[in-house]
Design a protein around this motif. Structure first.
Motif, PDB file in Angstrom:
ATOM      1  N   GLY A  47      31.291 -36.854 -50.744  1.00  0.00           N
ATOM      2  CA  GLY A  47      30.886 -38.027 -49.974  1.00  0.00           C
ATOM      3  C   GLY A  47      31.686 -39.276 -50.203  1.00  0.00           C
ATOM      4  O   GLY A  47      31.763 -40.134 -49.340  1.00  0.00           O
ATOM      5  N   GLY A  54      25.656 -42.419 -44.636  1.00  0.00           N
ATOM      6  CA  GLY A  54      25.346 -41.363 -43.690  1.00  0.00           C
ATOM      7  C   GLY A  54      23.873 -41.302 -43.337  1.00  0.00           C
ATOM      8  O   GLY A  54      23.030 -41.889 -44.016  1.00  0.00           O
ATOM      9  N   GLU A  73      21.639 -35.179 -42.276  1.00  0.00           N
ATOM     10  CA  GLU A  73      22.045 -34.320 -43.388  1.00  0.00           C
ATOM     11  C   GLU A  73      22.972 -35.024 -44.374  1.00  0.00           C
ATOM     12  O   GLU A  73      23.145 -34.578 -45.516  1.00  0.00           O
ATOM     13  CB  GLU A  73      22.726 -33.049 -42.868  1.00  0.00           C
ATOM     14  CG  GLU A  73      24.021 -33.304 -42.115  1.00  0.00           C
ATOM     15  CD  GLU A  73      24.673 -32.011 -41.664  1.00  0.00           C
ATOM     16  OE1 GLU A  73      24.640 -31.033 -42.430  1.00  0.00           O
ATOM     17  OE2 GLU A  73      25.218 -31.987 -40.542  1.00  0.00           O
ATOM     18  N   HIS A  74      23.546 -36.150 -43.964  1.00  0.00           N
ATOM     19  CA  HIS A  74      24.437 -36.894 -44.851  1.00  0.00           C
ATOM     20  C   HIS A  74      23.753 -38.091 -45.510  1.00  0.00           C
ATOM     21  O   HIS A  74      24.384 -38.846 -46.239  1.00  0.00           O
ATOM     22  CB  HIS A  74      25.677 -37.349 -44.083  1.00  0.00           C
ATOM     23  CG  HIS A  74      26.515 -36.217 -43.588  1.00  0.00           C
ATOM     24  ND1 HIS A  74      27.217 -35.397 -44.438  1.00  0.00           N
ATOM     25  CD2 HIS A  74      26.719 -35.739 -42.327  1.00  0.00           C
ATOM     26  CE1 HIS A  74      27.851 -34.477 -43.734  1.00  0.00           C
ATOM     27  NE2 HIS A  74      27.558 -34.650 -42.449  1.00  0.00           N
ATOM     28  N   TRP A  76      33.006 -36.332 -40.668  1.00  0.00           N
ATOM     29  CA  TRP A  76      31.569 -36.591 -40.553  1.00  0.00           C
ATOM     30  C   TRP A  76      31.266 -38.070 -40.772  1.00  0.00           C
ATOM     31  O   TRP A  76      30.429 -38.658 -40.072  1.00  0.00           O
ATOM     32  CB  TRP A  76      30.775 -35.741 -41.553  1.00  0.00           C
ATOM     33  CG  TRP A  76      30.876 -36.182 -42.988  1.00  0.00           C
ATOM     34  CD1 TRP A  76      31.708 -35.675 -43.935  1.00  0.00           C
ATOM     35  CD2 TRP A  76      30.133 -37.234 -43.621  1.00  0.00           C
ATOM     36  NE1 TRP A  76      31.540 -36.347 -45.132  1.00  0.00           N
ATOM     37  CE2 TRP A  76      30.571 -37.307 -44.970  1.00  0.00           C
ATOM     38  CE3 TRP A  76      29.152 -38.123 -43.200  1.00  0.00           C
ATOM     39  CZ2 TRP A  76      30.074 -38.221 -45.878  1.00  0.00           C
ATOM     40  CZ3 TRP A  76      28.633 -39.038 -44.116  1.00  0.00           C
ATOM     41  CH2 TRP A  76      29.091 -39.092 -45.432  1.00  0.00           C
ATOM     42  N   ALA A  77      31.938 -38.687 -41.758  1.00  0.00           N
ATOM     43  CA  ALA A  77      31.687 -40.092 -42.066  1.00  0.00           C
ATOM     44  C   ALA A  77      32.173 -40.993 -40.939  1.00  0.00           C
ATOM     45  O   ALA A  77      31.507 -41.972 -40.576  1.00  0.00           O
ATOM     46  CB  ALA A  77      32.360 -40.464 -43.381  1.00  0.00           C
TER      47      ALA A  77
END
Length: 244
Positions: free
Chosen positions: A115, A120, A123-124, A200-201
């Protein structure tokens, strides 16, 4: 153009990102002696407190696009200075995240997939909180952060104590919201680590830009309404205040 203000904002935001996110990446989970959520919360607060005394008299020590926007909404900062301040803050945060990456990647077993202190939701989120919960958290926390900033830097507030109130305010915000979003309340702080953390970030970054800006503007507006005669600027009054 006073480039010293922008340089101060870049350096200050560099320190906030390196110190705050660095404590999370390097020290939070260190075996047996890790500082944990409480330590990370204090680290973020201490970065603001130390920079407030160091550069408050130069730039006002915003270190955060949401603070700059919120102060403008509250009548404490000229709108034409928002963009250069924000650019300086984002640049400082990216450099801070880059330095942190160079340091952290030298450890055996370093894994960017953990991470890298990025923010997030879903899920993050550290606690798997929903998008709506994270959005609401970031708006409310940033709104209250601006409320603390506006109040502690008011001309009628006790002189010299603003950095302490602001630093402890940010510490409290982290104590509440690290499990929810990893705590942003600062688009620059979110952008820096996200660029290194991966797709994702970056895909979730919109929330941590939009929500703090909305919350900052709300906090500025509300305090301006509450306090009939706003005066002063963040910490050191170096930037021209906009009279209401």
């Amino acid at each position: 153009m006073d480039t010293r203000k922008y340089a101060a904002e870049a350096i200050g935001t560099f320190w906030l990102t390196l110190g705050g996110c660095g404590s999370a990446v390097i020290a939070a989970g260190f075996p047996q002696v890790g500082i944990g959520f409480v330590g990370v919360s204090f680290a973020f607060g201490l970065t603001v407190l130390t920079m407030a005394y160091a550069i408050g008299h130069v730039s006002g020590c915003h270190l955060n696009p949401a603070v700059t926007v919120g102060l403008a909404a509250g009548g404490r900062f000229p709108a034409e200075q928002i963009l250069p301040y924000v650019v300086a803050q984002v640049v400082g945060a990216i450099v801070g995240a880059g330095v942190l990456y160079v340091i952290a990647s030298g450890a055996p077993g370093f894994d960017i997939a953990k991470g890298f202190a990025a923010n997030g939701y879903g899920e993050h989120s550290p606690g798997q909180y929903s998008l709506l919960s994270c959005l609401f958290t970031e708006i409310v926390m940033t709104m209250m952060f601006l409320f603390i900033i506006m109040g502690s830097t008011h001309g009628k507030a006790p002189a010299g104590f603003a950095p302490i109130a602001i630093g402890l305010g940010l510490t409290l915000i982290h104590l509440i919201s690290i499990p929810v979003t990893n705590t942003s309340v600062n688009p620059a702080r979110s952008i820096g680590p996200a660029l290194f953390a991966g797709p994702w970030a970056i895909g979730q970054l919109w929330l941590f830009i939009a929500a703090p800006l909305i919350g900052g503007a709300l906090g500025g507006f509300i305090y301006r309404w509450l306090s009939v005669t706003p005066s002063g600027d963040v910490v050191g009054n170096p930037a021209p205040a906009v009279s209401s």
